[in-house]
Design a protein around this motif. Structure first.
Motif, PDB file in Angstrom:
ATOM      1  N   ASN A   1      -1.501  60.998 120.489  1.00  0.00           N
ATOM      2  CA  ASN A   1      -0.369  60.608 121.337  1.00  0.00           C
ATOM      3  C   ASN A   1       0.962  60.755 120.621  1.00  0.00           C
ATOM      4  N   LEU A   2       0.981  60.459 119.323  1.00  0.00           N
ATOM      5  CA  LEU A   2       2.209  60.636 118.560  1.00  0.00           C
ATOM      6  C   LEU A   2       2.593  62.107 118.496  1.00  0.00           C
ATOM      7  N   LYS A   3       1.606  62.978 118.368  1.00  0.00           N
ATOM      8  CA  LYS A   3       1.894  64.413 118.377  1.00  0.00           C
ATOM      9  C   LYS A   3       2.497  64.840 119.715  1.00  0.00           C
ATOM     10  N   ARG A   4       1.995  64.254 120.797  1.00  0.00           N
ATOM     11  CA  ARG A   4       2.543  64.541 122.127  1.00  0.00           C
ATOM     12  C   ARG A   4       4.020  64.151 122.184  1.00  0.00           C
ATOM     13  N   VAL A   5       4.361  63.000 121.611  1.00  0.00           N
ATOM     14  CA  VAL A   5       5.748  62.541 121.585  1.00  0.00           C
ATOM     15  C   VAL A   5       6.598  63.451 120.699  1.00  0.00           C
ATOM     16  N   LEU A   6       6.105  63.750 119.506  1.00  0.00           N
ATOM     17  CA  LEU A   6       6.863  64.584 118.577  1.00  0.00           C
ATOM     18  C   LEU A   6       7.101  65.989 119.145  1.00  0.00           C
ATOM     19  N   ASP A   7       6.098  66.527 119.824  1.00  0.00           N
ATOM     20  CA  ASP A   7       6.256  67.854 120.440  1.00  0.00           C
ATOM     21  C   ASP A   7       7.389  67.842 121.466  1.00  0.00           C
ATOM     22  N   ALA A   8       7.466  66.765 122.253  1.00  0.00           N
ATOM     23  CA  ALA A   8       8.518  66.667 123.270  1.00  0.00           C
ATOM     24  C   ALA A   8       9.891  66.500 122.620  1.00  0.00           C
ATOM     25  N   PHE A   9       9.972  65.689 121.585  1.00  0.00           N
ATOM     26  CA  PHE A   9      11.245  65.514 120.875  1.00  0.00           C
ATOM     27  C   PHE A   9      11.710  66.848 120.290  1.00  0.00           C
ATOM     28  N   ARG A  10      10.778  67.580 119.713  1.00  0.00           N
ATOM     29  CA  ARG A  10      11.135  68.867 119.113  1.00  0.00           C
ATOM     30  C   ARG A  10      11.514  69.897 120.182  1.00  0.00           C
ATOM     31  N   GLN A  11      10.750  69.931 121.264  1.00  0.00           N
ATOM     32  CA  GLN A  11      11.011  70.880 122.352  1.00  0.00           C
ATOM     33  C   GLN A  11      12.414  70.708 122.923  1.00  0.00           C
ATOM     34  N   HIS A  12      12.878  69.477 123.013  1.00  0.00           N
ATOM     35  CA  HIS A  12      14.185  69.206 123.620  1.00  0.00           C
ATOM     36  C   HIS A  12      15.266  68.914 122.584  1.00  0.00           C
ATOM     37  N   ARG A  13      14.964  69.216 121.336  1.00  0.00           N
ATOM     38  CA  ARG A  13      15.948  69.217 120.254  1.00  0.00           C
ATOM     39  C   ARG A  13      16.736  67.898 120.191  1.00  0.00           C
TER      40      ARG A  13
ATOM     41  N   ASP B   1      25.910  61.888 130.977  1.00  0.00           N
ATOM     42  CA  ASP B   1      25.362  61.238 129.789  1.00  0.00           C
ATOM     43  C   ASP B   1      24.286  62.156 129.212  1.00  0.00           C
ATOM     44  N   LEU B   2      24.640  62.891 128.167  1.00  0.00           N
ATOM     45  CA  LEU B   2      23.729  63.875 127.582  1.00  0.00           C
ATOM     46  C   LEU B   2      22.468  63.213 127.047  1.00  0.00           C
ATOM     47  N   GLY B   3      22.623  62.043 126.415  1.00  0.00           N
ATOM     48  CA  GLY B   3      21.459  61.346 125.881  1.00  0.00           C
ATOM     49  C   GLY B   3      20.495  60.938 126.967  1.00  0.00           C
ATOM     50  N   ARG B   4      21.022  60.397 128.058  1.00  0.00           N
ATOM     51  CA  ARG B   4      20.164  59.969 129.167  1.00  0.00           C
ATOM     52  C   ARG B   4      19.458  61.174 129.790  1.00  0.00           C
ATOM     53  N   GLN B   5      20.177  62.255 129.975  1.00  0.00           N
ATOM     54  CA  GLN B   5      19.585  63.458 130.568  1.00  0.00           C
ATOM     55  C   GLN B   5      18.466  64.018 129.681  1.00  0.00           C
ATOM     56  N   THR B   6      18.707  64.008 128.378  1.00  0.00           N
ATOM     57  CA  THR B   6      17.690  64.516 127.457  1.00  0.00           C
ATOM     58  C   THR B   6      16.491  63.585 127.409  1.00  0.00           C
ATOM     59  N   LEU B   7      16.733  62.274 127.426  1.00  0.00           N
ATOM     60  CA  LEU B   7      15.630  61.322 127.434  1.00  0.00           C
ATOM     61  C   LEU B   7      14.764  61.516 128.677  1.00  0.00           C
ATOM     62  N   ASP B   8      15.380  61.752 129.823  1.00  0.00           N
ATOM     63  CA  ASP B   8      14.614  62.006 131.043  1.00  0.00           C
ATOM     64  C   ASP B   8      13.693  63.216 130.872  1.00  0.00           C
ATOM     65  N   ARG B   9      14.214  64.269 130.231  1.00  0.00           N
ATOM     66  CA  ARG B   9      13.410  65.487 130.040  1.00  0.00           C
ATOM     67  C   ARG B   9      12.281  65.237 129.040  1.00  0.00           C
ATOM     68  N   VAL B  10      12.587  64.524 127.964  1.00  0.00           N
ATOM     69  CA  VAL B  10      11.570  64.207 126.961  1.00  0.00           C
ATOM     70  C   VAL B  10      10.464  63.355 127.583  1.00  0.00           C
ATOM     71  N   PHE B  11      10.862  62.340 128.332  1.00  0.00           N
ATOM     72  CA  PHE B  11       9.901  61.434 128.948  1.00  0.00           C
ATOM     73  C   PHE B  11       9.014  62.191 129.929  1.00  0.00           C
ATOM     74  N   ALA B  12       9.615  63.064 130.725  1.00  0.00           N
ATOM     75  CA  ALA B  12       8.832  63.859 131.682  1.00  0.00           C
ATOM     76  C   ALA B  12       7.821  64.743 130.965  1.00  0.00           C
ATOM     77  N   GLU B  13       8.236  65.341 129.872  1.00  0.00           N
ATOM     78  CA  GLU B  13       7.326  66.178 129.085  1.00  0.00           C
ATOM     79  C   GLU B  13       6.129  65.366 128.602  1.00  0.00           C
ATOM     80  N   ILE B  14       6.379  64.174 128.103  1.00  0.00           N
ATOM     81  CA  ILE B  14       5.310  63.315 127.594  1.00  0.00           C
ATOM     82  C   ILE B  14       4.382  62.869 128.716  1.00  0.00           C
ATOM     83  N   MET B  15       4.957  62.572 129.881  1.00  0.00           N
ATOM     84  CA  MET B  15       4.169  62.093 131.019  1.00  0.00           C
ATOM     85  C   MET B  15       3.438  63.213 131.753  1.00  0.00           C
ATOM     86  N   GLY B  16       3.775  64.460 131.452  1.00  0.00           N
ATOM     87  CA  GLY B  16       3.178  65.573 132.181  1.00  0.00           C
ATOM     88  C   GLY B  16       3.673  65.641 133.607  1.00  0.00           C
TER      89      GLY B  16
END
Length: 413
Positions: free
Chosen positions: A29-41, A57-72
């Protein structure tokens, strides 16, 4: 060596292989999180927040994308403006459903706090039923399992949304596995492809290596002061899934026409990113603590759910204590070994959204955080305590030494 310490030592030896397996899953699961963080820089520039309307809000927009990646999922909306998991779920339900639609709960009665959202309790609050949305539920079988045969014939042309509650809530049933959720979605879509499969995902994030949206669920919602906040998110919740459904939910949070584009983050982005990074580890520690609880209290002769050594499906461990004195004693013992408010004695009291009085132990850094160690239960038969979370299982071990003795002597006090 006291009997409580001896029982804990025996339990720890029995759980060595289980703990090793949990660590392996945390790594996935941590790898899943790290992959999303890396993918969205993700970088430090994403930690800055904005004020006012919250536009761009760039941070909020990026967090939404990271979270979606993790959630599939196709997209997500992670917002500090969600007051709780119940609020996020309510926004999702009101976003999708319209007068004349039907909502069908397929895993028995919903969690207590949703009863007033639906309209099963209370009146004149703007519940779903008051807006002309009908409600049905498919009760669980006698053994607490999904009634698959009733589900296969339960969807009609009016069934706009099925509610799938992943966690057991305050009921004595098994929480749902990802495989079971996938099976529910498949059956529902066979009967009506237009029915929205919505999952109340509270307490379930990072328990397995996939989330419901990765196996076909259209929309999920949950709280950031539970699993995905990693114990440090100060508030908030999320919705994730198909883009149009997420947007509909955020239009209930803000307003039509604003939807997901609004909502200042008030310099909380760093904590939300960091909490998400910590979440797999925190969930792993909570699962270890649950196994320890189940093993010890099963050996003491109490009914426990899930059973010892069973795979975990959420971060909740239920123990049927049998008397109100034992329930209160357990919670008070846990409170004494909390980092915050250890000097307080939990007492039964009314809580907004709940039908019965509750006794709650939760000396947590974030108010109401069930990612941190907490325990609570309704003052009604058969007096079950529901233990949740834990930042490290050794904290629970320390608290358990006191809880075992408190429960043992409760009825004689």
């Amino acid at each position: 060596m006291s009997s409580s310490i001896l029982q804990l030592e025996v339990a720890k030896q029995a759980l060595i292989s289980i703990f090793s397996g949990i660590d392996a899953q945390v790594k996935q699961n941590l790898k899943r999180v790290l992959d999303a963080f890396r993918q969205h820089r993700v970088g430090t520039h994403h930690f800055a927040g904005v004020t006012g309307y919250g536009h761009d809000d760039l941070g909020r927009q990026t967090l939404d994308r990271v979270f979606a990646e993790i959630m599939g999922s196709e997209t997500s909306a992670v917002r500090v403006q969600f007051v709780s998991g119940t609020h996020a779920i309510a926004c999702a339900l009101f976003g999708v459903l319209r007068p004349g639609d039907e909502m069908l709960a397929v895993a028995g009665a919903p969690y207590d706090t949703l009863e007033e959202v639906i309209g099963l309790r209370g009146k004149s609050q703007g519940s779903l039923i008051e807006y002309g949305i009908s409600y049905r539920q498919i009760d669980l079988q006698f053994d607490g399992k999904i009634d698959w045969e009733s589900l296969k014939i339960g969807i009609t042309h009016k069934t706009r949304l099925v509610l799938i509650q992943r966690s057991c809530g305050y009921s004595w049933r098994s929480s749902l596995s990802i495989a079971e959720i996938e099976k529910i979605v498949h059956i529902v879509k066979q009967q009506n492809p237009n029915t929205v499969c919505f999952v109340d995902n509270c307490y379930g994030e990072f328990i397995e290596t996939q989330e419901p949206t990765a196996v076909g669920a259209d929309l999920i919602a949950g709280s950031l002061i539970k699993n995905p906040g990693g114990t440090i998110a100060p508030a908030g919740g999320y919705v994730a899934g198909r883009a149009e459904l997420v947007e509909a939910a955020t239009c209930r949070l803000t307003a039509p026409g604003i939807g997901s584009s609004g909502g200042a983050t008030f310099d909380q982005n760093r904590l939300l990113f960091q909490g998400l990074f910590l979440a797999p580890q925190m969930v792993g520690e909570a699962i270890k603590g649950n196994h320890l609880l189940a093993h010890v209290f099963d050996q003491l002769g109490y009914r426990v759910n899930p059973l010892p050594l069973e795979p975990r499906r959420d971060v909740i461990q239920a123990i049927e204590l049998g008397t109100p004195k034992k329930l209160i004693a357990f919670c008070r013992a846990l409170q004494k070994y909390s980092p915050v408010g250890s000097y307080l004695d939990p007492v039964p009291a009314e809580m907004p959204g709940y039908e019965s009085q509750l006794v709650m132990a939760g000396g947590t850094f974030i108010d109401g955080s069930t990612s941190e160690l907490s325990a609570d239960g309704p003052l009604r038969e058969p007096y079950i305590v529901f233990c949740q979370g834990g930042t490290h299982w050794t904290h629970l071990e320390i608290a358990l030494e006191a809880a075992i003795e408190a429960v043992e002597f409760a009825d004689n006090s």
